[in-house]
Design a protein around this motif. Structure first.
Motif, PDB file in Angstrom:
ATOM      1  N   THR A  58      -7.997  -3.248 -11.671  1.00 50.68           N
ATOM      2  CA  THR A  58      -7.045  -2.137 -11.660  1.00 50.68           C
ATOM      3  C   THR A  58      -5.742  -2.527 -10.975  1.00 50.68           C
ATOM      4  OG1 THR A  58      -8.844  -0.514 -11.652  1.00 50.68           O
ATOM      5  CG2 THR A  58      -6.681   0.240 -10.917  1.00 50.68           C
ATOM      6  N   LEU A  59      -5.821  -3.248  -9.869  1.00 49.00           N
ATOM      7  CA  LEU A  59      -4.635  -3.581  -9.087  1.00 49.00           C
ATOM      8  C   LEU A  59      -3.747  -4.564  -9.837  1.00 49.00           C
ATOM      9  CD1 LEU A  59      -6.279  -3.971  -5.566  1.00 49.00           C
ATOM     10  CD2 LEU A  59      -4.993  -2.020  -6.429  1.00 49.00           C
ATOM     11  N   TRP A  60      -2.441  -4.356  -9.732  1.00 46.27           N
ATOM     12  CA  TRP A  60      -1.489  -5.239 -10.387  1.00 46.27           C
ATOM     13  C   TRP A  60      -1.604  -6.651  -9.827  1.00 46.27           C
ATOM     14  CZ3 TRP A  60       2.750  -8.114  -8.720  1.00 46.27           C
ATOM     15  CH2 TRP A  60       3.569  -8.614  -9.744  1.00 46.27           C
ATOM     16  N   ASN A  61      -1.743  -7.612 -10.715  1.00 46.94           N
ATOM     17  CA  ASN A  61      -1.853  -9.021 -10.354  1.00 46.94           C
ATOM     18  C   ASN A  61      -3.066  -9.286  -9.474  1.00 46.94           C
ATOM     19  OD1 ASN A  61      -0.954 -11.647 -10.643  1.00 46.94           O
ATOM     20  ND2 ASN A  61       0.376 -11.577  -8.836  1.00 46.94           N
ATOM     21  N   ARG A  62      -4.035  -8.352  -9.494  1.00 46.76           N
ATOM     22  CA  ARG A  62      -5.273  -8.468  -8.711  1.00 46.76           C
ATOM     23  C   ARG A  62      -5.004  -8.614  -7.212  1.00 46.76           C
ATOM     24  NH1 ARG A  62      -9.978  -9.215 -11.579  1.00 46.76           N
ATOM     25  NH2 ARG A  62      -9.699  -9.407 -13.847  1.00 46.76           N
ATOM     26  N   ARG A  63      -3.925  -8.013  -6.740  1.00 50.98           N
ATOM     27  CA  ARG A  63      -3.597  -8.016  -5.316  1.00 50.98           C
ATOM     28  C   ARG A  63      -3.398  -6.582  -4.849  1.00 50.98           C
ATOM     29  NH1 ARG A  63      -1.740 -12.974  -3.235  1.00 50.98           N
ATOM     30  NH2 ARG A  63      -1.658 -14.643  -4.797  1.00 50.98           N
ATOM     31  N   VAL A  64      -3.722  -6.339  -3.581  1.00 49.21           N
ATOM     32  CA  VAL A  64      -3.518  -5.013  -3.038  1.00 49.21           C
ATOM     33  C   VAL A  64      -2.025  -4.715  -3.015  1.00 49.21           C
ATOM     34  CG1 VAL A  64      -3.492  -5.831  -0.657  1.00 49.21           C
ATOM     35  CG2 VAL A  64      -4.091  -3.464  -1.129  1.00 49.21           C
ATOM     36  N   ILE A  65      -1.647  -3.522  -3.410  1.00 51.62           N
ATOM     37  CA  ILE A  65      -0.238  -3.178  -3.631  1.00 51.62           C
ATOM     38  C   ILE A  65       0.343  -2.474  -2.413  1.00 51.62           C
ATOM     39  CG2 ILE A  65      -0.396  -3.124  -6.137  1.00 51.62           C
ATOM     40  CD1 ILE A  65      -0.879  -0.127  -5.956  1.00 51.62           C
ATOM     41  N   ALA A  66       0.036  -2.973  -1.223  1.00 52.56           N
ATOM     42  CA  ALA A  66       0.548  -2.342  -0.002  1.00 52.56           C
ATOM     43  C   ALA A  66       0.439  -3.333   1.141  1.00 52.56           C
ATOM     44  CB  ALA A  66      -0.227  -1.060   0.324  1.00 52.56           C
ATOM     45  N   TYR A  67       1.191  -3.067   2.203  1.00 50.17           N
ATOM     46  CA  TYR A  67       1.182  -3.884   3.412  1.00 50.17           C
ATOM     47  C   TYR A  67       0.677  -3.023   4.563  1.00 50.17           C
ATOM     48  CZ  TYR A  67       4.069  -7.307   0.944  1.00 50.17           C
ATOM     49  OH  TYR A  67       4.551  -8.232   0.050  1.00 50.17           O
ATOM     50  N   GLY A  68      -0.231  -3.566   5.342  1.00 52.38           N
ATOM     51  CA  GLY A  68      -0.731  -2.856   6.516  1.00 52.38           C
ATOM     52  C   GLY A  68      -1.938  -2.002   6.192  1.00 52.38           C
ATOM     53  N   ALA A  69      -2.825  -1.848   7.183  1.00 48.33           N
ATOM     54  CA  ALA A  69      -4.073  -1.124   6.978  1.00 48.33           C
ATOM     55  C   ALA A  69      -3.869   0.338   6.577  1.00 48.33           C
ATOM     56  CB  ALA A  69      -4.937  -1.210   8.239  1.00 48.33           C
ATOM     57  N   PRO A  70      -2.938   1.105   7.185  1.00 53.37           N
ATOM     58  CA  PRO A  70      -2.801   2.514   6.767  1.00 53.37           C
ATOM     59  C   PRO A  70      -2.412   2.671   5.301  1.00 53.37           C
ATOM     60  CG  PRO A  70      -1.753   2.163   8.896  1.00 53.37           C
ATOM     61  CD  PRO A  70      -2.092   0.811   8.361  1.00 53.37           C
ATOM     62  N   GLN A  71      -1.407   1.925   4.852  1.00 53.67           N
ATOM     63  CA  GLN A  71      -0.980   2.065   3.468  1.00 53.67           C
ATOM     64  C   GLN A  71      -2.034   1.515   2.512  1.00 53.67           C
ATOM     65  OE1 GLN A  71       1.676   3.743   2.997  1.00 53.67           O
ATOM     66  NE2 GLN A  71       2.100   3.544   0.811  1.00 53.67           N
ATOM     67  N   GLN A  72      -2.726   0.477   2.889  1.00 57.59           N
ATOM     68  CA  GLN A  72      -3.786  -0.056   2.045  1.00 57.59           C
ATOM     69  C   GLN A  72      -4.960   0.906   1.953  1.00 57.59           C
ATOM     70  OE1 GLN A  72      -4.392  -3.729   4.099  1.00 57.59           O
ATOM     71  NE2 GLN A  72      -2.712  -4.791   3.062  1.00 57.59           N
ATOM     72  N   THR A  73      -5.235   1.625   3.039  1.00 59.60           N
ATOM     73  CA  THR A  73      -6.290   2.634   2.999  1.00 59.60           C
ATOM     74  C   THR A  73      -5.926   3.756   2.035  1.00 59.60           C
ATOM     75  OG1 THR A  73      -6.888   2.125   5.286  1.00 59.60           O
ATOM     76  CG2 THR A  73      -7.644   4.233   4.399  1.00 59.60           C
TER      77      THR A  73
END
Length: 496
Positions: free
Chosen positions: A451-466
């Motif tokens: 699902t994630l673009w380029n198979r990477r998490v689309i955010a920086y930092g634990a709060p935004q990634q959560t």
């Protein structure tokens, strides 16, 4: 195909329309329009939006162009489109925005739908408003767990009214889980980038820096963005057991489903901090499973990988759950308390091996031979603090009842009983029946990566990634609710 007068029958029209076919046959490929419709019509989105406090009267600034539930919709849409840029582009499209307005009208009323602007928010708007969600992440996660448990009970999962079997439980009575390290948007900061030799661009850059003063050259540092939520984790077991280190943010999830396709409901999704001192994946898994057991009265057990050891299985057992996970190869056989009060007047030496009870016999050569004991049944006792026993048959034909979870005496002498004795040891029918559901957790990991673009998490930092992971779970549960509600309505219409 049957045609009358050169026109297709209604059955043909259903077969040609992928949206209608998705309502009837859950094995077809789902379209993004179906997922957006499911998300917008999910009541969970608007229940989570209630946790965001309204803006105080008289505060300086422009009036908000969108109500707060739009940001929860945007958060869930990240789990559909995989990036904020694509989500904003979809919400600017009249087709997708019309589906969202339709779902808002169905859940909140036509008046709320008419208040929406003509197009959705931009990516910059999301980047600003998503930070307003950070202080409310614990409340959003707690509310999500409550809604997921309620959805599971409505679907008939882990219901206390269903019969409970310890040897052949139903799939809807078992939770599965795993920890997944998502690829970080930046590479490991400790990894050095190799410079290509012979490149004209590199030679020119070196010449420019050599012309500058030596002091300026020493101070020149190439800026590099860091991801504070990413760290080093070990996948595939401990490093001395064949595991390998990976870099990225790690999330632990639990889910439940039955044998129907597209029936998975994500119960929980939590961020695991990197580094030592946090208990790791197993400690977080125990917390999540105990929380799920408190909300789902009919939950029979849980499947996990080798991350669960006896220290973690014991509290799950004492809650009344079956803890099914592989046995570690490096656990040596352990001598147990012998049976000295058998009616046959003989002494029976008991050992644990591969998680199962064995009886020892001395051969003519003087070697100790371990013979597996015949398992008769599992016996859980107690409610608030469950005790587990295994009734087995001795070599003399009499029966023996052995405790499986740790006792106070075990703690005093440092014996990890749950590490050596299992409710369902590997290579038994009970283990085969339950652990075959564990790959569904790996399927969820693969779906997240895809699902994630380029198979990477689309955010920086634990709060935004959560927030991104919570949106992914919200979208998945909304799709499960939407599809099976539509399937149930079609089934009721055919039977009426």
């Amino acid at each position: 195909m049957v045609a009358t007068g050169g026109q297709d029958t209604p059955e043909d029209e259903t077969a040609q329309d992928p949206l209608k076919q998705a309502d009837l046959d859950l094995s077809v490929t789902l379209l993004e329009t179906t997922r957006v419709r499911a998300l917008a019509s999910s009541p969970d989105v608007y229940a989570l939006a209630e946790l965001i406090p309204p803006r105080s009267q008289g505060v300086a600034g422009r009036v908000a162009a969108f109500p707060d539930f739009v940001w929860l919709l945007f958060m869930g849409a990240l789990g559909i489109f995989g990036s904020a840029r694509k989500t904003a582009a979809a919400m600017a499209d009249p087709v997708y925005w019309g589906l969202i307005a339709e779902g808002v009208g169905a859940c909140l009323g036509p008046a709320e739908s008419l208040r929406l602007p003509a197009r959705g928010p931009s990516r910059d708007m999301w980047n600003w408003h998503s930070k307003r969600l950070h202080p409310h992440i614990p409340a959003l996660q707690e509310r999500f767990r409550e809604l997921a448990a309620r959805q599971s009970l409505d679907a008939g999962y882990a219901s206390a009214e269903r019969p409970r079997s310890l040897t052949a439980p139903e799939r809807g009575q078992f939770a599965v889980g795993d920890g997944a390290v998502v690829t970080s948007p930046v590479r490991d900061p400790d990894r050095k980038k190799t410079k290509k030799k012979g490149s004209k661009k590199n030679k020119d850059a070196e010449a420019d820096r050599s012309d500058s003063s030596s002091a300026d050259a020493d101070e020149w540092v190439k800026p590099r963005r860091r991801d504070p939520g990413a760290g080093w984790h070990v996948e595939g077991g401990e490093e001395d057991e064949g595991g390998h280190p990976v870099f990225g943010p790690k999330f632990v999830h639990t889910s439940i489903r039955d044998d129907r396709p597209l029936s998975r409901i994500i119960l929980d999704m939590r961020y695991q901090p990197y580094g030592k001192g946090h208990g790791g994946e197993a400690a977080l898994a125990v917390t999540m499973l105990l929380d799920a057991a408190a909300r789902l009265p009919g939950l029979t057990g849980a499947c996990w990988d080798g991350a669960l050891r006896g220290l973690h299985r014991d509290p799950l057992m004492k809650t009344g759950l079956l803890a099914v996970s592989p046995q570690h190869d490096r656990i040596a056989p352990r001598r147990l308390t012998p049976v000295t009060d058998c009616p046959c007047s003989q002494r029976h030496d008991l050992w644990s091996k591969d998680g199962a009870l064995h009886e020892a016999a001395i051969l003519e050569t003087g070697e100790v031979h371990l013979t597996p004991m015949t398992r008769i049944r599992l016996e859980p006792r107690g409610r608030r603090r469950c005790r587990w026993y295994q009734l087995s048959r001795l070599s003399c034909g009499n029966t023996h009842r052995e405790r499986l979870d740790a006792t106070e005496e075990d703690r005093r002498r440092g014996f990890n009983r749950a590490e050596h004795l299992r409710q369902h040891p590997p290579d038994t029918d009970g283990y085969t029946q339950c652990y075959r559901w564990r790959p569904d957790a790996e399927s969820l990991n693969a779906q997240l990566d895809a699902t994630l673009w380029n198979r990477r998490v689309i955010a920086y930092g634990a709060p935004q990634q959560t927030i991104v992971m919570l949106g992914f779970a919200l979208a998945q549960n909304a799709l499960t609710r939407h599809l099976h509600q539509r399937t149930s309505s079609h089934t009721d219409a055919r039977t009426a």
